[in-house]
Scaffold this active site. Structure first.
Site, PDB file in Angstrom:
ATOM      1  N   GLU A  40       0.884  -1.169   0.000  1.00 51.58           N
ATOM      2  CA  GLU A  40       0.000   0.000   0.000  1.00 51.58           C
ATOM      3  C   GLU A  40       0.920   1.216   0.000  1.00 51.58           C
ATOM      4  O   GLU A  40       1.840   1.278   0.816  1.00 51.58           O
ATOM      5  CB  GLU A  40      -0.871  -0.021   1.268  1.00 51.58           C
ATOM      6  N   ARG A 277       6.198 -13.333   9.486  1.00 50.98           N
ATOM      7  CA  ARG A 277       6.726 -11.979   9.300  1.00 50.98           C
ATOM      8  C   ARG A 277       8.194 -11.949   9.670  1.00 50.98           C
ATOM      9  O   ARG A 277       8.657 -12.748  10.473  1.00 50.98           O
ATOM     10  CB  ARG A 277       6.024 -10.991  10.244  1.00 50.98           C
ATOM     11  N   LYS A 287       4.481   0.567  10.386  1.00 48.68           N
ATOM     12  CA  LYS A 287       4.544   1.734   9.505  1.00 48.68           C
ATOM     13  C   LYS A 287       4.128   2.989  10.254  1.00 48.68           C
ATOM     14  O   LYS A 287       4.692   4.054  10.065  1.00 48.68           O
ATOM     15  CB  LYS A 287       3.564   1.546   8.345  1.00 48.68           C
TER      16      LYS A 287
HETATM   17  P1  ATP Z   1      -0.388  -1.774   6.565  1.00 48.44           P
HETATM   18  O1  ATP Z   1      -1.158  -2.780   5.755  1.00 48.44           O
HETATM   19  O2  ATP Z   1      -0.802  -1.701   7.976  1.00 48.44           O
HETATM   20  O3  ATP Z   1      -0.264  -0.452   5.910  1.00 48.44           O
HETATM   21  P2  ATP Z   1       1.844  -3.487   5.986  1.00 48.44           P
HETATM   22  O4  ATP Z   1       3.177  -3.533   6.662  1.00 48.44           O
HETATM   23  O5  ATP Z   1       1.035  -4.714   5.907  1.00 48.44           O
HETATM   24  O6  ATP Z   1       1.095  -2.312   6.686  1.00 48.44           O
HETATM   25  P3  ATP Z   1       1.655  -3.387   3.134  1.00 48.44           P
HETATM   26  O7  ATP Z   1       2.011  -2.288   2.209  1.00 48.44           O
HETATM   27  O8  ATP Z   1       0.249  -3.846   3.148  1.00 48.44           O
HETATM   28  O9  ATP Z   1       2.093  -2.909   4.564  1.00 48.44           O
HETATM   29  O10 ATP Z   1       2.637  -4.605   2.913  1.00 48.44           O
HETATM   30  C1  ATP Z   1       2.996  -5.091   1.654  1.00 48.44           C
HETATM   31  C2  ATP Z   1       3.380  -6.535   1.760  1.00 48.44           C
HETATM   32  O11 ATP Z   1       4.470  -6.699   2.659  1.00 48.44           O
HETATM   33  C3  ATP Z   1       2.248  -7.385   2.291  1.00 48.44           C
HETATM   34  O12 ATP Z   1       2.131  -8.522   1.468  1.00 48.44           O
HETATM   35  C4  ATP Z   1       2.691  -7.753   3.678  1.00 48.44           C
HETATM   36  O13 ATP Z   1       2.215  -9.011   4.039  1.00 48.44           O
HETATM   37  C5  ATP Z   1       4.209  -7.741   3.563  1.00 48.44           C
HETATM   38  N1  ATP Z   1       4.830  -7.460   4.856  1.00 48.44           N
HETATM   39  C6  ATP Z   1       4.610  -6.401   5.643  1.00 48.44           C
HETATM   40  N2  ATP Z   1       5.332  -6.481   6.786  1.00 48.44           N
HETATM   41  C7  ATP Z   1       6.050  -7.625   6.710  1.00 48.44           C
HETATM   42  C8  ATP Z   1       6.995  -8.277   7.562  1.00 48.44           C
HETATM   43  N3  ATP Z   1       7.348  -7.749   8.735  1.00 48.44           N
HETATM   44  N4  ATP Z   1       7.523  -9.441   7.154  1.00 48.44           N
HETATM   45  C9  ATP Z   1       7.182  -9.970   5.971  1.00 48.44           C
HETATM   46  N5  ATP Z   1       6.309  -9.413   5.114  1.00 48.44           N
HETATM   47  C10 ATP Z   1       5.738  -8.255   5.463  1.00 48.44           C
END
Ligand code: ATP
Ligand code: MG
Length: 592
Positions: A40, A277, A287
C-alpha cells in the site's frame, strides 16, 4: 522428507507439488508460477517488506515465472505519489525485477464494481445504511454471535440503487457500506457480513474524483490477484483467518458462472499462503511508528541511516545482497520469531569483508611527528608506499599511500601511562604503522588539561612497508605487538563521519510503557568533524569495485565499514558507518 525436499521451504514444496500435478497449467510447466508484491503506498518500505519482496521475486525467478509489482492503492486518505516512487526504487534496489508495467489496484476499480453489482444481484451482498458504530456493535464477539442488520434482507433492487448512490457521491463518509451477506454467527469474525465498500469522499492520487467508494482489503485483494492471474498469493500469518473470506469472495463471483452462463466465465482463483513476518529486535516494523519517528523529527527522514527502512539501510551502506540474505535466512516458516540485530549486521559484515576496499582514516586525530625523518633524506619528502586494497581479494591489488614526517594517528592509540596489555603506542614503545614504517615514541607534548597535543617518534628506515627489521648483531629480531592506522598530514582530506548506535535501547521498543518513544536511544547518532582520511577517498579510484547502486563502500582499517553519504561533496566528504568490524556491541551488553 525426501532428498529433494530437504532445504526447500514449505512454499517451495507447495509450488513443486502444484507444478508436478499441473494445478495451474501443463504438468511440469514451471513458468506458470506468478507472484506479486502488493504494497500500500502509504509509507516507505521497511526490512519486513523486503522479506516479502525477496520471497515473491525470488520464487518467480527460481521457477522462471512472473513477478508483479502492484500497488494496493485502495485508500485515498493516506496514499501519496512520493511513496509510490520510493517503493519502486526500493524494490528495484532489492533486485526485484517486475514483469511489465507497475500495476495498480485502482486500475481494476471498474471490474471490482461490476463484480460487486453481480454479488448484489445474486443476493450475496447488500447496502447497509446504519451508523458505523452500530454495525461494529452488531458484529458480536468471539463468544457471542452477531446480530443481523435490518438492511440485510432488503431487496436487491434497493441495494443496487443505494450502491449507485454511494458510488456517485450521494452519501457522506460513513453514510453507507456495502456488505457481503455471509454468516452473522460464524465463529470466524471475518465472515460476519464483512464490509466490501465504504464511502470516502476524497480524491485519489490516480483516479482523482471519479470514485466516492473504495474497496476494503479483503474484497479487493483476491480480485487483484485474480485479474493478474497470480498463482500463489503470499501474505503474512495474520491473514490466515482471512483466507476463508478470500476464498468466499472468489467463489461468490464464480457462483453460477461457467460456459454459457449469463454471468460469464469463471474467474481465476489464486491460492493464498501465509508465512512468518520478519521481526527484528531493537526496532519496529510498524509503519505507523516509523511515520511517527519521521513526522515527530526523531530521525532526519525516511532514509535516516538509523531507520530500518530499505532507504535507510541503503543510505547506511547495507548492500542489497546482505539485506536479501538476512531476510530469507531468517526463515520462510509458519512461526513468527524475533531476529537478532547481530544477524543483520553479520550479513553486511560478511558481504563487505569480501568486497569493500580497505582505506585508512583517522576519526579522532592527534599529530605524530617523526623527528628523524630529515636524517634519512629530504625532510619534506613523501614516500609512496603500496597498501593492500583487500586481503580477501588478491585481484583488488594495491594503491599508493604517502608516508611523511608528519602523520595523524588515532588519539586513543596513544597512552601516556599505558597498562601492560595496551599494545599500542606510549612513551618508549614501538609499533608498526600499517604498510608504513615502525615508529618508537620518545616524547610527547600535552596541554594544561593533560590532553596530548603531539607525539614524537623516531622511525626505523629498515622497516619500510611495515616489514620486520633485519636481526641485530646477536641474531635477535625485534618484534612489535601493535599495528596502527594513520594518514599523512601532508596528503589527506578532512571528512565528517557519522557513527550510529541502535535507535532504541530496548529489544522490544514500546513493550515496557506502550510508547516506543520512551525507548529511544538519545545517543544513537554521533557526528565527528575534522576527521582525516587518505587522499584516495576524494574520488572513486580505478581499483574500487563497481557497486550496483553506485554507493561507494570502504572499510576504514580497524574502524569498520563506511559508505559515502549523499550529503557528501568533493570539498566536504561525509561518511556513514555501516557497521563496526566486530560485534563490539554484544560485548558491551554482556559487560553492562
Ligand atoms: P499496513 O497494511 O498496515 O499499511 P503493511 O506492513 O502490511 O502495513 P503493506 O504495504 O500492506 O504494509 O505490505 C505489503 C506486503 O508486505 C504485504 O504482502 C505484507 O504481508 C508484507 N509485509 C509487511 N510487513 C512484513 C513483515 N514484517 N515481514 C514480511 N512481510 C511483510
Ligand atoms: Mg498490509
Amino acid at each position: 522428507m525426501t532428498e529433494a525436499t530437504i532445504n526447500r521451504h514449505f512454499i517451495q514444496q507447495i509450488i513443486d507439488t502444484d507444478i508436478e500435478r499441473g494445478k495451474w497449467g501443463a504438468p511440469g510447466d514451471r513458468s506458470v508460477v506468478t507472484t506479486r508484491f502488493p504494497p500500500e503506498p502509504n509509507g516507505y518500505l521497511h526490512i519486513g517488506h523486503a522479506k516479502s519482496v525477496c520471497l515473491n521475486a525470488g520464487l518467480a525467478k527460481e521457477y522462471g515465472g512472473r513477478f508483479f509489482l502492484r500497488f494496493d492503492d485502495t485508500n485515498p486518505a493516506k496514499e501519496e505519489q512520493e511513496f509510490v516512487d520510493s517503493i519502486c526504487a526500493d524494490v528495484k534496489w532489492l533486485g526485484g525485477v517486475w514483469d511489465g508495467e507497475v500495476r495498480f489496484a485502482s486500475d481494476y476499480f471498474d471490474r471490482m464494481y461490476t463484480w460487486a453489482v453481480e454479488l448484489i444481484r445474486k443476493g450475496l451482498a447488500y447496502v447497509d445504511e446504519q451508523a458505523p458504530d452500530l454495525i461494529k456493535q452488531q458484529r458480536g464477539n468471539l463468544t457471542e454471535p452477531g446480530a443481523a442488520s435490518p438492511f440485510r434482507d432488503r431487496p436487491a433492487e434497493e441495494s443496487l440503487a443505494q450502491f449507485e448512490k454511494m458510488k456517485s457521491g450521494g452519501f457522506s463518509d460513513g453514510g453507507a457500506v456495502l456488505r457481503a451477506k455471509i454468516d452473522m454467527a460464524s465463529p470466524n469474525m471475518n465472515l460476519r457480513d464483512p464490509v466490501m465498500y465504504r464511502v470516502v469522499n476524497k480524491p485519489h492520487h490516480r483516479t482523482g474524483g471519479r470514485w466516492h467508494i473504495y474497496p476494503m482489503y479483503d474484497w479487493a485483494h483476491g480480485l487483484e490477484d485474480s485479474v493478474e492471474g497470480i498463482t500463489h498469493s503470499l501474505c503474512t500469518l495474520e491473514f490466515e483467518n482471512h483466507r476463508p473470506l478470500y476464498d468466499w469472495f472468489i467463489e461468490a463471483i464464480n457462483k453460477g458462472r461457467g460456459p454459457g452462463s449469463e454471468w460469464g466465465e469463471r474467474i481465476h482463483h489464486a491460492q493464498q499462503i501465509e508465512f512468518s513476518r520478519f521481526n527484528l529486535e531493537y526496532t519496529t516494523m510498524s509503519k505507523r511508528a516509523l511515520k511517527l519517528l519521521v513526522e515527530g523529527g526523531h530521525v532526519a527522514g525516511w532514509d535516516d541511516p538509523r531507520m530500518i527502512t530499505v532507504a535507510g539501510l541503503r543510505r547506511r551502506g547495507y548492500t542489497a545482497e546482505s539485506v536479501r540474505h538476512a531476510v530469507i535466512e531468517a526463515g520462510i516458516t509458519k512461526y513468527n520469531a524475533l531476529t537478532d540485530f547481530t544477524k543483520l549486521e553479520n550479513a553486511v559484515r560478511d558481504d563487505l569483508n569480501r568486497r569493500a576496499p580497505r582505506r585508512m582514516a583517522v576519526l579522532d586525530p592527534v599529530k605524530l611527528v617523526i623527528t628523524n625523518w630529515g636524517e634519512h633524506g629530504d625532510p619534506d619528502r613523501l614516500e609512496e608506499l603500496p597498501a593492500i586494497n583487500n586481503p580477501e581479494d588478491e585481484r583488488a591489488g594495491t594503491r599508493p599511500v604517502k608516508f611523511g614526517g608528519e602523520l595523524w594517528i588515532e588519539r586513543d592509540d596513544f597512552m601516556i601511562d599505558p597498562p601492560k596489555k595496551f599494545f599500542r603506542l606510549g612513551p618508549g614503545r614501538e609499533v608498526r604503522l600499517r604498510c608504513g614504517y615502525w615508529v618508537r615514541c620518545h616524547d610527547y607534548t600535552a596541554d594544561a588539561d593533560g590532553r596530548v597535543t603531539e607525539i614524537r617518534c623516531t622511525y626505523d628506515p629498515q622497516t619500510r612497508g611495515g616489514d620486520s627489521p633485519p636481526p641485530d648483531s646477536d641474531g635477535v629480531v625485534r618484534k612489535v605487538k601493535g599495528t596502527l592506522h594513520w594518514v599523512s598530514a601532508a596528503d589527506c582530506l578532512d571528512a565528517t563521519v557519522r557513527l550510529f548506535d541502535r535507535l532504541f535501547n530496548d529489544p522490544r521498543p514500546g513493550k515496557r510503557t506502550g510508547d516506543i518513544l520512551d525507548d529511544l536511544n538519545p545517543d544513537s547518532l554521533t557526528v565527528l568533524t575534522g576527521c582525516k582520511v587518505e587522499r584516495s577517498l576524494g574520488g572513486a579510484t580505478p581499483d574500487e569495485p563497481a557497486w550496483a547502486d553506485g554507493i561507494r563502500r570502504v572499510q576504514f582499517e580497524r574502524l569498520g565499514y563506511f559508505c559515502l553519504d549523499r550529503d557528501s561533496t568533493p570539498e566536504a566528504l561525509v561518511f556513514n558507518r555501516t557497521v563496526t568490524l566486530k560485534d563490539s556491541w554484544a560485548k558491551e551488553q554482556a559487560k553492562g
